[in-house]
Design a protein around this motif. Sequence first.
Motif, mmCIF file in Angstrom:
data_model
loop_
_atom_site.group_PDB
_atom_site.id
_atom_site.type_symbol
_atom_site.label_atom_id
_atom_site.label_comp_id
_atom_site.label_asym_id
_atom_site.label_seq_id
_atom_site.Cartn_x
_atom_site.Cartn_y
_atom_site.Cartn_z
ATOM 1 N N ALA A 162 47.888 64.043 21.490
ATOM 2 C CA ALA A 162 47.036 62.850 21.464
ATOM 3 C C ALA A 162 47.890 61.605 21.658
ATOM 4 O O ALA A 162 49.085 61.598 21.323
ATOM 5 C CB ALA A 162 46.299 62.774 20.133
ATOM 6 N N PRO A 163 47.331 60.550 22.196
ATOM 7 C CA PRO A 163 48.086 59.296 22.339
ATOM 8 C C PRO A 163 48.552 58.797 20.971
ATOM 9 O O PRO A 163 47.882 59.029 19.954
ATOM 10 C CB PRO A 163 47.061 58.334 22.956
ATOM 11 C CG PRO A 163 46.029 59.207 23.571
ATOM 12 C CD PRO A 163 45.969 60.438 22.723
ATOM 13 N N PRO A 164 49.700 58.145 20.917
ATOM 14 C CA PRO A 164 50.198 57.655 19.621
ATOM 15 C C PRO A 164 49.260 56.626 19.014
ATOM 16 O O PRO A 164 48.678 55.797 19.714
ATOM 17 C CB PRO A 164 51.558 57.036 19.975
ATOM 18 C CG PRO A 164 51.484 56.751 21.433
ATOM 19 C CD PRO A 164 50.599 57.796 22.025
ATOM 20 N N ILE A 222 55.368 50.050 22.370
ATOM 21 C CA ILE A 222 54.281 51.033 22.388
ATOM 22 C C ILE A 222 52.965 50.422 21.900
ATOM 23 O O ILE A 222 51.920 50.565 22.535
ATOM 24 C CB ILE A 222 54.639 52.261 21.530
ATOM 25 C CG1 ILE A 222 55.839 53.006 22.132
ATOM 26 C CG2 ILE A 222 53.446 53.209 21.400
ATOM 27 C CD1 ILE A 222 56.410 54.077 21.220
#
Length: 244
Positions: A162-164, A222
């Motif tokens: 999953a995306p962070p 990020i």
Amino acid sequence: MMRALYLLYAAVAYAIFFATFLYLIAFVGNFSLVPVTVDFARVAAPGKAVLIDMALIALFGIQHSVMARPGFKAGWTRIVPAPIERSTYVLFASAALIVLMTFWHQLPAPVWTVTHGAGAAILWVLFASGWAIVLTSTFLINHFELFGLQQAWFALRERAAAPPVLRQPFFYKFVRHPLYSGFFIAFWATPVMTVGHLLLAAGLSIYMLIAIRLEERDLVAIFGEAYVGYRTRVGMLIPRFRRG
């Protein structure tokens, strides 16, 4: 078949890490369960011992920080498959710690000694609490991803990560880097502080402060403004109390 080998590799790397972590606790705490500790190690002239120990700390710090940077990872994954990149990092980090503990030179001159029973007991409780905070913090953010097992497992299952997401569970509501806070407590809380132990604690503390700056730069890249806001609200290593 290759994905199964990735998982086996990740499991071996994790086992080596966990054994090294347990040894580190005994090493720092001078427990007789292990043959070499911070104050019962190789012997050399004080000047030579300081230089060797500083070089060992630098070796660990450079490996730990350089291999964690996104730029290094981008090039490294051209050689090491992505599913085991993190496990390989963990393996190298464990090797650097093993080298540090194996070739550490003692400097047994005392800096402070707490002989009062209650005072010594408090310091030992803090020592144990520091390691407990370290381990708990890894599970709060995703222990198995942090040490590479999840990546290999997802590869085996052909599942994408999953995306962070910027999460702040438990300790992370109060300090941004509780894992490092735990290490600070564990390294400094001792009833008998020798020159060698002081050198280890100070050297690794300096490394951690540098590592935090590098990690936060990556986290801002990020998560952007979300992490900037989090950094404004929450203390780095100790809780930040505000009025009102």
